[in-house]
Motif scaffolding. Structure first.
Motif, PDB file in Angstrom:
ATOM      1  N   ILE A   1       1.805  10.992  14.883  1.00  0.00           N
ATOM      2  CA  ILE A   1       2.241  12.396  14.890  1.00  0.00           C
ATOM      3  C   ILE A   1       3.772  12.462  14.918  1.00  0.00           C
ATOM      4  CG2 ILE A   1       2.128  12.744  17.409  1.00  0.00           C
ATOM      5  CD1 ILE A   1       1.026  15.309  14.813  1.00  0.00           C
ATOM      6  N   THR A   2       4.391  11.488  15.596  1.00  0.00           N
ATOM      7  CA  THR A   2       5.859  11.449  15.616  1.00  0.00           C
ATOM      8  C   THR A   2       6.405  11.273  14.204  1.00  0.00           C
ATOM      9  OG1 THR A   2       5.651  10.336  17.724  1.00  0.00           O
ATOM     10  CG2 THR A   2       7.825  10.389  16.746  1.00  0.00           C
ATOM     11  N   LEU A   3       5.756  10.386  13.433  1.00  0.00           N
ATOM     12  CA  LEU A   3       6.214  10.157  12.060  1.00  0.00           C
ATOM     13  C   LEU A   3       6.030  11.411  11.211  1.00  0.00           C
ATOM     14  CD1 LEU A   3       4.865   6.573  11.518  1.00  0.00           C
ATOM     15  CD2 LEU A   3       7.219   7.282  11.285  1.00  0.00           C
ATOM     16  N   ILE A   4       4.899  12.111  11.418  1.00  0.00           N
ATOM     17  CA  ILE A   4       4.664  13.310  10.612  1.00  0.00           C
ATOM     18  C   ILE A   4       5.692  14.392  10.967  1.00  0.00           C
ATOM     19  CG2 ILE A   4       3.018  15.173  10.198  1.00  0.00           C
ATOM     20  CD1 ILE A   4       0.829  13.008  10.442  1.00  0.00           C
TER      21      ILE A   4
ATOM     22  N   ILE B   1       0.847  -1.206   0.000  1.00  0.00           N
ATOM     23  CA  ILE B   1       0.000   0.000   0.000  1.00  0.00           C
ATOM     24  C   ILE B   1       0.880   1.252   0.000  1.00  0.00           C
ATOM     25  CG2 ILE B   1      -1.663   1.350   1.330  1.00  0.00           C
ATOM     26  CD1 ILE B   1      -2.865  -1.271   2.303  1.00  0.00           C
ATOM     27  N   ILE B   2       1.851   1.297   0.922  1.00  0.00           N
ATOM     28  CA  ILE B   2       2.697   2.496   1.009  1.00  0.00           C
ATOM     29  C   ILE B   2       3.502   2.670  -0.276  1.00  0.00           C
ATOM     30  CG2 ILE B   2       4.543   3.636   2.292  1.00  0.00           C
ATOM     31  CD1 ILE B   2       3.628   2.132   4.741  1.00  0.00           C
ATOM     32  N   GLY B   3       4.057   1.548  -0.780  1.00  0.00           N
ATOM     33  CA  GLY B   3       4.827   1.624  -2.019  1.00  0.00           C
ATOM     34  C   GLY B   3       3.979   2.135  -3.166  1.00  0.00           C
TER      35      GLY B   3
ATOM     36  N   ILE C   1       8.262  15.095  -3.694  1.00  0.00           N
ATOM     37  CA  ILE C   1       8.463  14.842  -2.260  1.00  0.00           C
ATOM     38  C   ILE C   1       8.136  13.403  -1.879  1.00  0.00           C
ATOM     39  CG2 ILE C   1       6.161  15.725  -1.713  1.00  0.00           C
ATOM     40  CD1 ILE C   1       7.307  16.560   0.971  1.00  0.00           C
ATOM     41  N   MET C   2       7.187  12.776  -2.625  1.00  0.00           N
ATOM     42  CA  MET C   2       6.756  11.441  -2.226  1.00  0.00           C
ATOM     43  C   MET C   2       7.865  10.408  -2.356  1.00  0.00           C
ATOM     44  SD  MET C   2       3.922  11.959  -1.047  1.00  0.00           S
ATOM     45  CE  MET C   2       3.109  10.409  -0.759  1.00  0.00           C
ATOM     46  N   ILE C   3       8.800  10.600  -3.295  1.00  0.00           N
ATOM     47  CA  ILE C   3       9.861   9.597  -3.381  1.00  0.00           C
ATOM     48  C   ILE C   3      11.096  10.009  -2.576  1.00  0.00           C
ATOM     49  CG2 ILE C   3       9.171   8.493  -5.538  1.00  0.00           C
ATOM     50  CD1 ILE C   3      11.143  10.250  -6.988  1.00  0.00           C
ATOM     51  N   LEU C   4      11.016  11.164  -1.911  1.00  0.00           N
ATOM     52  CA  LEU C   4      12.105  11.566  -1.021  1.00  0.00           C
ATOM     53  C   LEU C   4      11.805  11.051   0.397  1.00  0.00           C
ATOM     54  CD1 LEU C   4      12.603  15.173  -2.335  1.00  0.00           C
ATOM     55  CD2 LEU C   4      14.121  13.226  -2.626  1.00  0.00           C
ATOM     56  N   PRO C   5      12.823  11.040   1.272  1.00  0.00           N
ATOM     57  CA  PRO C   5      12.591  10.519   2.627  1.00  0.00           C
ATOM     58  C   PRO C   5      11.394  11.146   3.334  1.00  0.00           C
ATOM     59  CG  PRO C   5      14.915  10.876   2.288  1.00  0.00           C
ATOM     60  CD  PRO C   5      14.239  11.356   1.042  1.00  0.00           C
TER      61      PRO C   5
ATOM     62  N   GLY D   1       8.608  12.155   2.251  1.00  0.00           N
ATOM     63  CA  GLY D   1       7.347  11.566   1.805  1.00  0.00           C
ATOM     64  C   GLY D   1       7.049  10.254   2.510  1.00  0.00           C
ATOM     65  N   ALA D   2       8.109   9.478   2.786  1.00  0.00           N
ATOM     66  CA  ALA D   2       7.914   8.196   3.464  1.00  0.00           C
ATOM     67  C   ALA D   2       7.340   8.413   4.854  1.00  0.00           C
ATOM     68  CB  ALA D   2       9.246   7.461   3.558  1.00  0.00           C
ATOM     69  N   PHE D   3       7.946   9.351   5.602  1.00  0.00           N
ATOM     70  CA  PHE D   3       7.472   9.615   6.962  1.00  0.00           C
ATOM     71  C   PHE D   3       6.029  10.116   6.938  1.00  0.00           C
ATOM     72  CE2 PHE D   3      12.102  10.197   7.978  1.00  0.00           C
ATOM     73  CZ  PHE D   3      12.169   9.287   9.007  1.00  0.00           C
ATOM     74  N   LEU D   4       5.741  11.069   6.036  1.00  0.00           N
ATOM     75  CA  LEU D   4       4.398  11.659   6.002  1.00  0.00           C
ATOM     76  C   LEU D   4       3.365  10.600   5.627  1.00  0.00           C
ATOM     77  CD1 LEU D   4       5.160  15.099   4.321  1.00  0.00           C
ATOM     78  CD2 LEU D   4       4.701  14.631   6.716  1.00  0.00           C
ATOM     79  N   THR D   5       3.661   9.785   4.586  1.00  0.00           N
ATOM     80  CA  THR D   5       2.690   8.776   4.147  1.00  0.00           C
ATOM     81  C   THR D   5       2.371   7.804   5.272  1.00  0.00           C
ATOM     82  OG1 THR D   5       3.752   8.905   1.992  1.00  0.00           O
ATOM     83  CG2 THR D   5       2.171   7.135   2.321  1.00  0.00           C
TER      84      THR D   5
END
Lengths: 225, 191
Positions: B171-174, A147-149, A175-179, A181-185
């Motif tokens: 929230i930590t991840l964001i 899903i994330i990928g 941004i989605m393929i940068l680091p 983007g991973a954290f936000l997704t």
């Protein structure tokens, strides 16, 4: 005495109930690092599942032979053996994929998911149960990574598994393929998962109260408009 | 100068946590208090430097000359596990205050993927001995920096009104995502 659950339940609990990423918050490093594209996520999850299933099985078979004092070290050696196999096979069969995953295949050794399942489940249960549990956890991990990928690949490069699906006018979100983007997704997905669980729990509670009221004919509390 | 650049590059531009995703577990797990984040960062840096030295020696003096490259993963992880154990006993004997400050964090370091990742990266990139030491110092500094930045933010976040489903890990991840965005600004600082 713990209630024995069915083997099917042992498998399906890994998909959602104790999902490795959303519920146990284990194995975050590969989840974030390799999900630049859906295919990377699938490859990583399959390699992890391979190691997870085989090491759980072996650990469960020899669980009574390992002295408790040295169990963690023994688990790590067993896991490292299977990781070496996975790493060498990936390097020989899929050199490109192996290169794009970088050091993350060898790093399966320290994936807390595998040691976590070994310690929490395989060391206390029969091999058959351990097999189903590890398969379930592996599948849960695969679903989340896929899903994330997919999300990151669709938004970040406009493709899925290498096929263009977004209209040509679509400007990829770099941004989605940068680091970042991973954290936000992952953060947003986890929040959504929690929201869904809370919502479902509230609904269940309301329906139980409703049933109780209609059967017992309790006076309903007047609410002010 | 070259070594200094290697240090800066490992610490900031290719930050282990925020751009290479190594060591996310302690980053999320131990970043809720400033003091424990600092202790964890220092303990990890310490183990990182020793691991870099020992794993470099094993890789170049034992495994490569004997054609045993396939034993890389098991031997590195065993080295790390025993080193952590050894460091723990050593600190306990030498200094009680440091032991009490680091105590609980030391065993956790064994399963920190930043340590094994560092050893594997040094072998993969074929660094010389000195380069390896500077690289590990930079990696440790970067890890500590990310951890204490996060801890500072999370201490403030305790008072913020975060929507209920987002409390805790989401929230930590964001926040980590926003930090990673900020660290992207360093990219290209050293060409």
């Amino acid at each position: 005495m713990k209630k024995q659950v069915t083997l099917l339940k042992e498998y399906t609990k890994g998909l959602w109930e104790i999902n490795p990423v959303f519920k146990q918050v284990l194995g975050m490093c590969p989840t974030l690092a390799v999900t630049v594209s859906a295919i990377n996520g699938i490859a990583m999850a399959l390699a992890t599942t391979f190691v997870l299933v085989l090491s759980s099985l072996i650990i469960s078979i020899i669980r009574k032979l390992i002295p408790p004092q040295v169990r963690i070290a023994s688990y790590i050696v067993i896991i490292a053996t299977f990781v070496t196999i996975a790493d060498l096979v990936m390097k020989a069969q899929f050199p490109e994929l192996s290169k794009s995953l970088g050091p993350f295949i060898p790093l399966i050794v320290v994936n807390c998911l595998i040691l976590g399942r070994a310690e929490a489940f395989a060391s206390k249960n029969t091999p058959v149960r351990a097999l189903f549990d590890s398969l379930g956890n592996g599948t849960g991990f695969l679903i989340v990574l896929f899903i994330i990928g997919s999300i990151r690949e669709i938004l970040g490069s406009g493709t899925i598994l290498g096929f263009h699906i977004m209209p040509l006018t679509f400007e990829p979100w770099l941004i989605m393929i940068l680091p970042a983007g991973a954290f936000l997704t992952l953060g947003l997905l986890m929040g959504l998962a929690n929201f869904y669980v809370d919502h479902k729990k509230n609904k269940e509670r309301e329906s139980i109260i409703e049933k109780f009221r209609s059967s017992k004919q309790l006076p309903t509390i007047e609410t002010e408009a | 100068m070259e070594f200094f650049l290697l240090f800066i590059s490992a610490a900031i531009i290719n930050n282990f946590v925020l751009s290479m995703f190594l060591g996310i577990c302690p980053f999320i797990g131990v970043s809720n208090k400033f003091s424990s984040a600092l202790s964890m960062g220092m303990a990890t840096t310490f183990v990182m430097v020793i691991t870099a030295v020992v794993s470099w020696l094993i890789w170049h003096l034992i495994l490569i000359p004997n054609g045993l490259e396939f034993l890389q993963i098991p031997s590195f992880i065993l080295v790390i596990a025993s080193l952590v154990q050894f460091v723990e006993m050593f600190i306990k004997k030498v200094s009680q205050p440091i032991y009490r400050a680091l105590g609980i964090f030391l065993p956790l370091i064994t399963t920190n993927c930043a340590i094994l990742g560092l050893a594997l990266l040094i072998a993969m990139k074929d660094y010389t001995f000195i380069e390896g030491i500077f690289f590990s110092l930079g990696a440790g500094a970067g890890f500590t920096l990310a951890l204490i930045l996060m801890a500072g933010i999370r201490e403030e976040l305790e008072l913020a009104d975060v929507p209920k489903p987002f409390r805790g890990a989401p929230i930590t991840l964001i926040v980590a995502g926003l930090l990673a965005l900020a660290f992207m600004g360093f990219a290209g600082m050293i060409s």
